[in-house]
Motif scaffolding. Structure first.
Motif, PDB file in Angstrom:
ATOM      1  N   ASP A 102      41.587  57.328  37.409  1.00 37.15           N
ATOM      2  CA  ASP A 102      42.550  56.958  36.386  1.00 37.15           C
ATOM      3  C   ASP A 102      43.213  55.621  36.688  1.00 37.15           C
ATOM      4  N   ALA A 103      43.647  54.962  35.615  1.00 40.10           N
ATOM      5  CA  ALA A 103      44.367  53.703  35.756  1.00 40.10           C
ATOM      6  C   ALA A 103      45.670  53.939  36.519  1.00 40.10           C
ATOM      7  N   TRP A 104      46.099  52.936  37.226  1.00 40.69           N
ATOM      8  CA  TRP A 104      47.369  52.944  37.946  1.00 40.69           C
ATOM      9  C   TRP A 104      47.450  54.028  39.013  1.00 40.69           C
ATOM     10  N   THR A 105      46.300  54.371  39.616  1.00 40.01           N
ATOM     11  CA  THR A 105      46.318  55.349  40.710  1.00 40.01           C
ATOM     12  C   THR A 105      46.219  54.671  42.070  1.00 40.01           C
ATOM     13  N   GLY A 106      46.244  53.343  42.088  1.00 39.52           N
ATOM     14  CA  GLY A 106      46.285  52.616  43.356  1.00 39.52           C
ATOM     15  C   GLY A 106      44.947  52.387  44.017  1.00 39.52           C
ATOM     16  N   LYS A 107      43.876  52.286  43.248  1.00 37.86           N
ATOM     17  CA  LYS A 107      42.557  52.055  43.840  1.00 37.86           C
ATOM     18  C   LYS A 107      42.555  50.799  44.708  1.00 37.86           C
ATOM     19  N   ASN A 108      43.093  49.709  44.181  1.00 35.99           N
ATOM     20  CA  ASN A 108      43.089  48.445  44.925  1.00 35.99           C
ATOM     21  C   ASN A 108      43.976  48.526  46.165  1.00 35.99           C
ATOM     22  N   TYR A 109      45.111  49.180  46.040  1.00 32.76           N
ATOM     23  CA  TYR A 109      46.019  49.310  47.183  1.00 32.76           C
ATOM     24  C   TYR A 109      45.390  50.175  48.280  1.00 32.76           C
ATOM     25  N   LYS A 110      44.720  51.249  47.880  1.00 33.73           N
ATOM     26  CA  LYS A 110      44.040  52.109  48.865  1.00 33.73           C
ATOM     27  C   LYS A 110      42.950  51.318  49.590  1.00 33.73           C
ATOM     28  N   LEU A 111      42.260  50.445  48.836  1.00 37.09           N
ATOM     29  CA  LEU A 111      41.246  49.602  49.464  1.00 37.09           C
ATOM     30  C   LEU A 111      41.883  48.642  50.462  1.00 37.09           C
ATOM     31  N   GLU A 112      43.052  48.113  50.128  1.00 37.50           N
ATOM     32  CA  GLU A 112      43.743  47.221  51.060  1.00 37.50           C
ATOM     33  C   GLU A 112      44.170  47.961  52.330  1.00 37.50           C
ATOM     34  N   ILE A 113      44.558  49.209  52.202  1.00 33.95           N
ATOM     35  CA  ILE A 113      44.891  50.008  53.394  1.00 33.95           C
ATOM     36  C   ILE A 113      43.647  50.167  54.258  1.00 33.95           C
ATOM     37  N   PHE A 114      42.522  50.519  53.630  1.00 30.13           N
ATOM     38  CA  PHE A 114      41.251  50.651  54.345  1.00 30.13           C
ATOM     39  C   PHE A 114      40.916  49.332  55.055  1.00 30.13           C
ATOM     40  N   ALA A 115      41.065  48.211  54.340  1.00 26.04           N
ATOM     41  CA  ALA A 115      40.741  46.903  54.913  1.00 26.04           C
ATOM     42  C   ALA A 115      41.651  46.583  56.098  1.00 26.04           C
ATOM     43  N   ALA A 116      42.935  46.893  55.975  1.00 28.45           N
ATOM     44  CA  ALA A 116      43.871  46.638  57.077  1.00 28.45           C
ATOM     45  C   ALA A 116      43.520  47.489  58.293  1.00 28.45           C
ATOM     46  N   LEU A 117      43.128  48.729  58.060  1.00 31.25           N
ATOM     47  CA  LEU A 117      42.800  49.622  59.176  1.00 31.25           C
ATOM     48  C   LEU A 117      41.489  49.246  59.866  1.00 31.25           C
ATOM     49  N   THR A 118      40.593  48.547  59.153  1.00 28.78           N
ATOM     50  CA  THR A 118      39.295  48.181  59.722  1.00 28.78           C
ATOM     51  C   THR A 118      39.155  46.682  59.975  1.00 28.78           C
ATOM     52  N   ASN A 119      40.247  45.928  59.784  1.00 30.26           N
ATOM     53  CA  ASN A 119      40.251  44.470  59.999  1.00 30.26           C
ATOM     54  C   ASN A 119      39.207  43.745  59.156  1.00 30.26           C
ATOM     55  N   ARG A 120      39.100  44.123  57.895  1.00 26.72           N
ATOM     56  CA  ARG A 120      38.151  43.472  56.975  1.00 26.72           C
ATOM     57  C   ARG A 120      38.913  42.699  55.907  1.00 26.72           C
ATOM     58  N   GLU A 121      38.401  41.518  55.588  1.00 23.46           N
ATOM     59  CA  GLU A 121      38.981  40.728  54.509  1.00 23.46           C
ATOM     60  C   GLU A 121      38.507  41.273  53.162  1.00 23.46           C
ATOM     61  N   VAL A 122      39.347  41.116  52.145  1.00 19.42           N
ATOM     62  CA  VAL A 122      39.005  41.588  50.804  1.00 19.42           C
ATOM     63  C   VAL A 122      38.847  40.389  49.870  1.00 19.42           C
ATOM     64  N   PHE A 123      37.731  40.355  49.175  1.00 18.56           N
ATOM     65  CA  PHE A 123      37.470  39.360  48.138  1.00 18.56           C
ATOM     66  C   PHE A 123      37.376  40.131  46.829  1.00 18.56           C
ATOM     67  N   GLU A 124      38.387  39.956  45.990  1.00 24.88           N
ATOM     68  CA  GLU A 124      38.467  40.745  44.761  1.00 24.88           C
ATOM     69  C   GLU A 124      38.088  39.898  43.556  1.00 24.88           C
ATOM     70  N   MET A 125      37.193  40.431  42.743  1.00 22.16           N
ATOM     71  CA  MET A 125      36.788  39.797  41.508  1.00 22.16           C
ATOM     72  C   MET A 125      37.329  40.614  40.350  1.00 22.16           C
ATOM     73  N   SER A 126      38.080  39.966  39.492  1.00 20.76           N
ATOM     74  CA  SER A 126      38.623  40.633  38.312  1.00 20.76           C
ATOM     75  C   SER A 126      38.233  39.822  37.089  1.00 20.76           C
ATOM     76  N   THR A 182      30.849  35.965  53.959  1.00 18.14           N
ATOM     77  CA  THR A 182      31.841  36.195  55.010  1.00 18.14           C
ATOM     78  C   THR A 182      31.504  37.492  55.757  1.00 18.14           C
ATOM     79  N   PRO A 183      31.121  37.404  57.028  1.00 18.58           N
ATOM     80  CA  PRO A 183      30.820  38.625  57.782  1.00 18.58           C
ATOM     81  C   PRO A 183      32.012  39.580  57.778  1.00 18.58           C
ATOM     82  N   TRP A 184      31.729  40.853  57.652  1.00 15.69           N
ATOM     83  CA  TRP A 184      32.699  41.951  57.702  1.00 15.69           C
ATOM     84  C   TRP A 184      33.674  41.968  56.517  1.00 15.69           C
ATOM     85  N   ALA A 185      33.308  41.307  55.438  1.00 15.98           N
ATOM     86  CA  ALA A 185      34.185  41.278  54.259  1.00 15.98           C
ATOM     87  C   ALA A 185      33.962  42.514  53.389  1.00 15.98           C
TER      88      ALA A 185
END
Length: 182
Positions: free
Chosen positions: A59-83, A117-120
């Motif tokens: 569903d919209a506004w359920t924090g998909k992008n924010y959850k991905l940022e948490i995952f990225a922070a926990l695994t030290n991966r950069e995020v490249f977002e295309m919208s 970008t490796p590990w992105a």
């Protein structure tokens, strides 16, 4: 969960999300991280067939992008977002125009930078809003081939450590369309 990259990688990574010291990760985010970790392990271990894209529908506004940022922070991966949206063109995927001292030049998009970008993590947001011709251009990237064919630069391959995911809202939502057949 995927292994965390060494800390020394964190220093040179410009797009690395971070969590504040007192951050609380809610059960819904923990559930997402666990399932997403399992899917990324499959994606990264499946060179060739099955190494395509992870599409997360919720569903919209359920924090998909924010959850991905948490995952990225926990695994030290950069995020490249295309919208992009339904008016995106093939050129929007491949290049952007930049102005330099010698005039306008063709620069890589966030997608191309992320691929190289490796590990992105590449996140293609609202993936079901893309026009069919754009989806068709990205088809080799989102399957086991993991490249995009640029008419000027040729095949641009995705680094083998890059995670590719797409987010979308349910097709029952107003303004959304089914995922392009491509």
């Amino acid at each position: 969960m995927l292994a965390k990259l060494p800390k020394e990688n964190k220093l040179s990574r410009k797009r690395l999300p971070s969590l504040s010291g007192g951050a609380v990760i809610w059960p819904t985010a923990k559930s997402f991280i666990k399932e997403f970790s399992e899917l990324t392990e499959i994606q990264l271990s499946s060179r060739g067939e099955g190494a395509g894209i992870i599409i997360w529908e919720s569903d919209a506004w359920t924090g998909k992008n924010y959850k991905l940022e948490i995952f990225a922070a926990l695994t030290n991966r950069e995020v490249f977002e295309m919208s992009w949206n339904k008016t995106a063109t093939r050129g929007d995927v491949l290049f952007t125009h930049e102005i330099g001292p010698d005039g306008t030049y063709r620069a890589s998009t966030e997608l191309i930078k992320g691929m190289q970008t490796p590990w992105a993590i590449i996140c293609i947001d609202e993936i079901n809003a893309y026009p069919p011709e754009v989806a068709k251009l990205m088809n080799p990237l989102l399957t086991g081939a993991r490249y995009i064919n640029d008419p000027i630069r040729g095949k641009i391959y995705c680094h083998p450590t890059v995670i590719i995911c797409g987010f979308m809202n349910p097709q029952t939502y107003l303004g959304t369309t089914p995922l392009a057949q491509e």
